[in-house]
Design an enzyme around this catalytic site. Structure first.
Site, PDB file in Angstrom:
ATOM      1  N   PRO A  86       0.813  -1.220   0.000  1.00  0.00           N
ATOM      2  CA  PRO A  86       0.000   0.000   0.000  1.00  0.00           C
ATOM      3  C   PRO A  86       0.849   1.273   0.000  1.00  0.00           C
ATOM      4  O   PRO A  86       0.345   2.350  -0.314  1.00  0.00           O
ATOM      5  CB  PRO A  86      -0.822  -0.100   1.287  1.00  0.00           C
ATOM      6  CG  PRO A  86      -0.523  -1.404   1.905  1.00  0.00           C
ATOM      7  CD  PRO A  86       0.556  -2.085   1.150  1.00  0.00           C
ATOM      8  N   ASP A 164      -9.750   2.760 -24.823  1.00  0.00           N
ATOM      9  CA  ASP A 164      -9.882   2.577 -23.377  1.00  0.00           C
ATOM     10  C   ASP A 164     -10.047   3.897 -22.630  1.00  0.00           C
ATOM     11  O   ASP A 164      -9.524   4.919 -23.059  1.00  0.00           O
ATOM     12  CB  ASP A 164      -8.602   1.942 -22.794  1.00  0.00           C
ATOM     13  CG  ASP A 164      -8.529   0.448 -23.031  1.00  0.00           C
ATOM     14  OD1 ASP A 164      -9.555  -0.144 -23.360  1.00  0.00           O
ATOM     15  OD2 ASP A 164      -7.422  -0.099 -22.885  1.00  0.00           O
TER      16      ASP A 164
HETATM   17  N1  ADE Z   1      -1.125  -5.077  -0.220  1.00  0.00           N
HETATM   18  C1  ADE Z   1      -2.071  -4.721   0.665  1.00  0.00           C
HETATM   19  N2  ADE Z   1      -2.781  -3.679   0.221  1.00  0.00           N
HETATM   20  C2  ADE Z   1      -2.262  -3.330  -0.988  1.00  0.00           C
HETATM   21  C3  ADE Z   1      -2.554  -2.322  -1.940  1.00  0.00           C
HETATM   22  N3  ADE Z   1      -3.518  -1.416  -1.747  1.00  0.00           N
HETATM   23  N4  ADE Z   1      -1.806  -2.276  -3.065  1.00  0.00           N
HETATM   24  C4  ADE Z   1      -0.812  -3.163  -3.265  1.00  0.00           C
HETATM   25  N5  ADE Z   1      -0.493  -4.137  -2.395  1.00  0.00           N
HETATM   26  C5  ADE Z   1      -1.198  -4.222  -1.273  1.00  0.00           C
END
Ligand code: ADE
Length: 222
Positions: A86, A164
């Site tokens: 994240p 797209d």
């Molecule tokens: N692992 C946990 N959450 C994630 C996200 N939002 N993006 C990429 N990997 C992740």
């Protein structure tokens, strides 16, 4: 293109890559996808891949050793290694285009409280699929691989991705309709049945702009 995915839950990928367009791309040798369980590389006698965080705190942290040993067994000079987290750069269509031109992509899927930070010494980039936290990197890997594979030449008709959403013009795609002409009282716009292709093209451009203004005004600011 070759794609390798490192995950401790390899079964999660069975459905995602065994249907429809991705399945056909694999069968047609447009892409080779391999899933590796990095637990197979652990040197721990109990097969552990994670441990408690130094300094204390909640949850478990993935250790570098199994992941890096697994990476060492598959990476070459052509590989681009991507960590799914994240805290990575937020994924978008431009990144999908850029990655679709690579020869070899390796995705690392995390779990629990994340990775030992030293993993960043062994990767090329970090990607997030949005500002929310999932239980692991598998769903992000599926989403990203799907978006890349459809851009590999010959996987779908080129016209399809020229139109797209989020292409260079940053506009959403125009609305599409199919049969019947009237569904529960809702009609297909007259212009689409007119057979006048110039008018249809103009209408589609206008609708694209209108839709983007309504639904994603942030895209127009770019
Ligand atoms: N692992 C946990 N959450 C994630 C996200 N939002 N993006 C990429 N990997 C992740």
């Amino acid at each position: 293109m070759k794609i390798d995915i490192l995950s401790i839950f390899p079964e999660m990928f069975e459905g995602a890559f065994n249907e429809s367009i991705i399945k056909r791309a694999i069968e047609d040798n447009k892409v080779e996808i391999n899933i590796h369980n990095f637990r197979d590389y652990t040197e721990d006698s109990h097969n552990k891949v994670d441990d408690t965080p130094y300094g204390g705190g909640a949850g478990m942290v993935l250790m570098c050793q199994p992941i890096v040993d697994c990476l060492d067994s598959i990476r070459t000079d052509d590989s681009k290694v991507i960590l799914l987290t994240p805290s990575g750069k937020t994924y978008n269509q431009q990144m999908a285009y850029d990655l679709s031109k690579e020869k070899h992509l390796i995705f690392i899927c995390g779990h629990y409280e994340g990775f030992d930070e030293r993993i960043t010494n062994f990767i090329d980039m970090e990607i997030s699929i949005g500002d929310y936290v999932l239980t692991g990197g598998e769903i992000p890997a599926m989403a990203i691989v799907d978006s890349i594979v459809r851009l590999i030449p010959g996987v779908i008709k080129e016209e399809s991705h020229l139109e797209d959403s989020f292409n260079e013009d940053y506009l959403l795609d125009y609305p599409s309709y199919t049969k019947p002409r009237v569904f529960r009282g809702f009609e297909v716009p007259e212009v689409l049945i007119s057979g006048d292709h110039k008018r249809i093209d103009e209408w589609r451009k206008e609708e694209s702009l209108k839709r983007t203004k309504e639904k994603r005004p942030d895209l127009l600011e770019r």
